[in-house]
Design a protein around this motif. Structure first.
Motif, PDB file in Angstrom:
ATOM      1  N   ALA A  48      -6.335   2.261   2.467  1.00  0.00           N
ATOM      2  CA  ALA A  48      -5.581   2.857   3.576  1.00  0.00           C
ATOM      3  C   ALA A  48      -4.822   1.761   4.326  1.00  0.00           C
ATOM      4  CB  ALA A  48      -6.534   3.575   4.525  1.00  0.00           C
ATOM      5  N   ILE A  49      -3.677   2.133   4.878  1.00  0.00           N
ATOM      6  CA  ILE A  49      -2.864   1.170   5.624  1.00  0.00           C
ATOM      7  C   ILE A  49      -3.474   0.958   7.004  1.00  0.00           C
ATOM      8  CG2 ILE A  49      -0.569   0.681   6.566  1.00  0.00           C
ATOM      9  CD1 ILE A  49       0.546   2.545   4.367  1.00  0.00           C
ATOM     10  N   LEU A  50      -3.772  -0.290   7.314  1.00  0.00           N
ATOM     11  CA  LEU A  50      -4.330  -0.655   8.611  1.00  0.00           C
ATOM     12  C   LEU A  50      -3.201  -1.193   9.495  1.00  0.00           C
ATOM     13  CD1 LEU A  50      -7.398  -2.598   7.147  1.00  0.00           C
ATOM     14  CD2 LEU A  50      -7.329  -0.199   7.916  1.00  0.00           C
ATOM     15  N   PRO A  51      -3.356  -1.121  10.800  1.00  0.00           N
ATOM     16  CA  PRO A  51      -2.274  -1.604  11.677  1.00  0.00           C
ATOM     17  C   PRO A  51      -1.860  -3.050  11.365  1.00  0.00           C
ATOM     18  CG  PRO A  51      -3.925  -0.429  12.952  1.00  0.00           C
ATOM     19  CD  PRO A  51      -4.473  -0.534  11.557  1.00  0.00           C
ATOM     20  N   GLU A  52      -2.831  -3.904  11.085  1.00  0.00           N
ATOM     21  CA  GLU A  52      -2.498  -5.313  10.843  1.00  0.00           C
ATOM     22  C   GLU A  52      -1.791  -5.533   9.500  1.00  0.00           C
ATOM     23  OE1 GLU A  52      -5.501  -4.044  11.338  1.00  0.00           O
ATOM     24  OE2 GLU A  52      -7.050  -4.964  10.074  1.00  0.00           O
ATOM     25  N   ASP A  53      -1.804  -4.520   8.619  1.00  0.00           N
ATOM     26  CA  ASP A  53      -1.154  -4.661   7.315  1.00  0.00           C
ATOM     27  C   ASP A  53       0.365  -4.827   7.426  1.00  0.00           C
ATOM     28  OD1 ASP A  53      -3.496  -4.551   5.922  1.00  0.00           O
ATOM     29  OD2 ASP A  53      -3.347  -2.411   5.455  1.00  0.00           O
ATOM     30  N   GLU A  54       0.945  -4.354   8.555  1.00  0.00           N
ATOM     31  CA  GLU A  54       2.408  -4.477   8.710  1.00  0.00           C
ATOM     32  C   GLU A  54       2.829  -5.941   8.782  1.00  0.00           C
ATOM     33  OE1 GLU A  54       4.403  -2.067   8.326  1.00  0.00           O
ATOM     34  OE2 GLU A  54       3.140  -0.297   8.630  1.00  0.00           O
TER      35      GLU A  54
ATOM     36  N   LYS B  47       0.833  -1.212   0.000  1.00  0.00           N
ATOM     37  CA  LYS B  47       0.000   0.000   0.000  1.00  0.00           C
ATOM     38  C   LYS B  47       0.867   1.262   0.000  1.00  0.00           C
ATOM     39  CE  LYS B  47      -4.133  -2.008   2.103  1.00  0.00           C
ATOM     40  NZ  LYS B  47      -5.002  -2.081   3.292  1.00  0.00           N
ATOM     41  N   ARG B  48       1.936   1.225   0.800  1.00  0.00           N
ATOM     42  CA  ARG B  48       2.822   2.387   0.882  1.00  0.00           C
ATOM     43  C   ARG B  48       3.464   2.695  -0.466  1.00  0.00           C
ATOM     44  NH1 ARG B  48       5.673   0.234   5.207  1.00  0.00           N
ATOM     45  NH2 ARG B  48       4.199   0.875   6.788  1.00  0.00           N
ATOM     46  N   THR B  49       3.739   1.662  -1.230  1.00  0.00           N
ATOM     47  CA  THR B  49       4.416   1.849  -2.520  1.00  0.00           C
ATOM     48  C   THR B  49       3.422   1.881  -3.680  1.00  0.00           C
ATOM     49  OG1 THR B  49       4.838  -0.535  -2.620  1.00  0.00           O
ATOM     50  CG2 THR B  49       6.597   0.853  -1.741  1.00  0.00           C
ATOM     51  N   GLN B  50       2.144   2.092  -3.359  1.00  0.00           N
ATOM     52  CA  GLN B  50       1.123   2.348  -4.383  1.00  0.00           C
ATOM     53  C   GLN B  50       0.905   1.158  -5.318  1.00  0.00           C
ATOM     54  OE1 GLN B  50      -0.815   5.426  -4.664  1.00  0.00           O
ATOM     55  NE2 GLN B  50      -0.065   5.341  -2.562  1.00  0.00           N
ATOM     56  N   ARG B  51       1.025  -0.041  -4.756  1.00  0.00           N
ATOM     57  CA  ARG B  51       0.727  -1.225  -5.559  1.00  0.00           C
ATOM     58  C   ARG B  51      -0.602  -1.839  -5.157  1.00  0.00           C
ATOM     59  NH1 ARG B  51       6.570  -1.443  -5.139  1.00  0.00           N
ATOM     60  NH2 ARG B  51       7.398  -1.542  -7.253  1.00  0.00           N
TER      61      ARG B  51
END
Lengths: 345, 97
Positions: A292-298, A284-288
């Motif tokens: 929105a980035i959720l806490p569990e996405d890490e 998500k951070r790199t636009q792929r």
């Protein structure tokens, strides 16, 4: 041969004029072609024992029947010898297979080449290169077989740049993209055997593919070290979100290092599958990946391929040099799969 | 003098010498039913719906209806084709990347 050649005939003053005529008609890939005279085309077909009107493949998306005659004409133009024809025919059968799904890789802006991996006795008999300068020039069989397939795509299936081949960038492998597996020196099960054939059979495995991506590891003496570098290079590659298939081309030095650690192809696949996953947050951070980035996405991971079985491992390339390559497939495995066909002679 | 053979085939149905045959084109879109085939790519539904809306507002098309292919690489599946034949006069297929 019972039936006659049905294709329209054009006259030219001599061989040179015939080559120019082929260019003017838009039949070439930009390089000169061998003029497809009836005698040369018949010689191609006689080697195969096929009638000219025999259907090699039917491409439903184009409503086009690819006959032995048209394959033979394009193979002559590409510079093939009659003994190359069985490999060309098997590859054309593969691109006509519904699992390969012609329309996407034949047309897409993502610009796929047709990677053709040859296994079995035919590779050695036809001197299809599996070693030095693997993807480069120098071997007639490698360059003409793939060229013949691409000319069939252009002239029979209508995949012409700018119309039904809309590749944005394309790549040099779209001219010809043929390799053999180095079965003579490989310690591993050959690709075609992994895919269900016997070692003494000959086969082509055809994948819609990006260009080769070379990676370096001149440091490590272990399988884990070499493949850690590979995975790091590979993690963000190809259509990251598409979950394509991949081919790993492991060349001589890396092959010996990995085999020296006792690793076989399944273990290579499992390791690379496990170490090429990306966090949803990074995607998500790199636009792929959208959203929105959720806490569990890490900590939520997305594999680069759907399964380790989508990683095809091939031993090929020069004996010297601590380089190997990975090749992302086109689009997604849902849209096009690698297809293996026996080469019958 | 030498003779060479034509390596090409005209894709599509019809006589290889004359090329594909196409369905007859309507003279006007007024009152026509428009089928839209969406290929699953991001925003292809929005693009096609916008086209469909313009065909209604500017060309007098009667209605639009959208179908979704299984994925962008495959042809529209048989159910779509069967329903289109029954319920549409004109079809628009396209992509949004």
């Amino acid at each position: 041969m019972a039936s006659s050649l049905a294709s329209a005939r054009l006259a030219a003053a001599d061989e040179g004029e015939a080559m120019e005529l082929c260019h003017r008609k838009g039949w070439t890939d930009g390089l000169p072609v061998v003029p497809p005279t009836p005698a040369r085309v018949r010689a191609m077909l006689e080697g195969l024992g096929l009638e000219p009107d025999h259907e090699i493949a039917y491409v439903a998306h184009r409503a086009v029947s690819i006959t032995a005659e048209k394959v033979a004409i394009n193979a002559v133009m590409a510079g093939c010898l009659p003994e190359h024809m069985p490999v060309v025919v098997a590859a054309v059968e593969a691109i006509g297979d519904p699992r390969w799904t012609y329309h996407g890789p034949g047309t897409s802006t993502a610009g796929a080449g047709v990677l053709i991996i040859v296994n079995g006795p035919v590779a050695r008999e036809l001197d299809i290169n599996a070693g030095d300068n693997l993807f480069g020039p120098g071997w007639r069989a490698n360059l003409t077989i793939g060229r013949a397939v691409r000319l069939v795509m252009r002239n029979v299936c209508g995949s012409r740049p700018g119309t039904l081949d809309r590749g944005t960038l394309g790549h040099p492998g779209k001219l010809s993209y043929v390799i053999a597996e180095n079965e003579a020196e490989s310690p591993w099960t050959p690709l075609h055997v992994e895919r269900g054939l016997r070692p003494e059979q000959s086969a082509v495995t055809v994948m819609a593919a990006e260009s080769p991506h070379q990676f370096y590891n001149q440091l490590s003496s272990t399988a884990e070290g070499v493949l850690t570098t590979l995975a790091d290079n590979m993690r963000i590659s190809g259509n990251v979100m598409g979950q394509t298939q991949y081919v790993l081309v492991i060349a001589g030095e890396h092959m010996r290092t990995i085999a020296g650690s006792g690793w076989d192809k399944p273990r290579i696949r499992e390791f690379v599958f496990a170490h090429t996953q990306n966090s949803h947050a990074h995607l998500k951070r790199t636009q792929r990946m959208s959203g929105a980035i959720l806490p569990e996405d890490e900590s939520r991971m997305r594999p680069l391929c759907a399964s380790p079985d989508d990683i095809l491992v091939v031993a090929a390339g020069g004996r010297a040099g601590a380089f190997s390559a990975f090749i992302p497939g086109w689009g997604s495995a849902r849209a096009s799969l690698a297809v293996t066909k026996e080469v019958t002679r | 003098m030498i003779e060479i053979l034509d390596p090409t085939v005209q894709p599509g149905a019809g006589d290889p010498a004359t090329g594909p045959t196409w369905a007859p084109r309507p003279d006007s879109l007024a009152g026509r039913r428009i089928g839209l085939i969406e290929n699953t790519k991001h925003n292809s539904d929005r693009l096609l719906q916008r086209i469909g809306d313009l065909l209604k507002s500017e060309y007098g098309a009667a209605e639009t209806r959208m179908w979704r292919k299984r994925n962008s690489s495959v042809p529209a599946h048989e159910e779509i084709i069967a329903e289109l034949k029954q319920s549409c006069d004109v079809m628009v297929a396209g992509i949004g990347d």
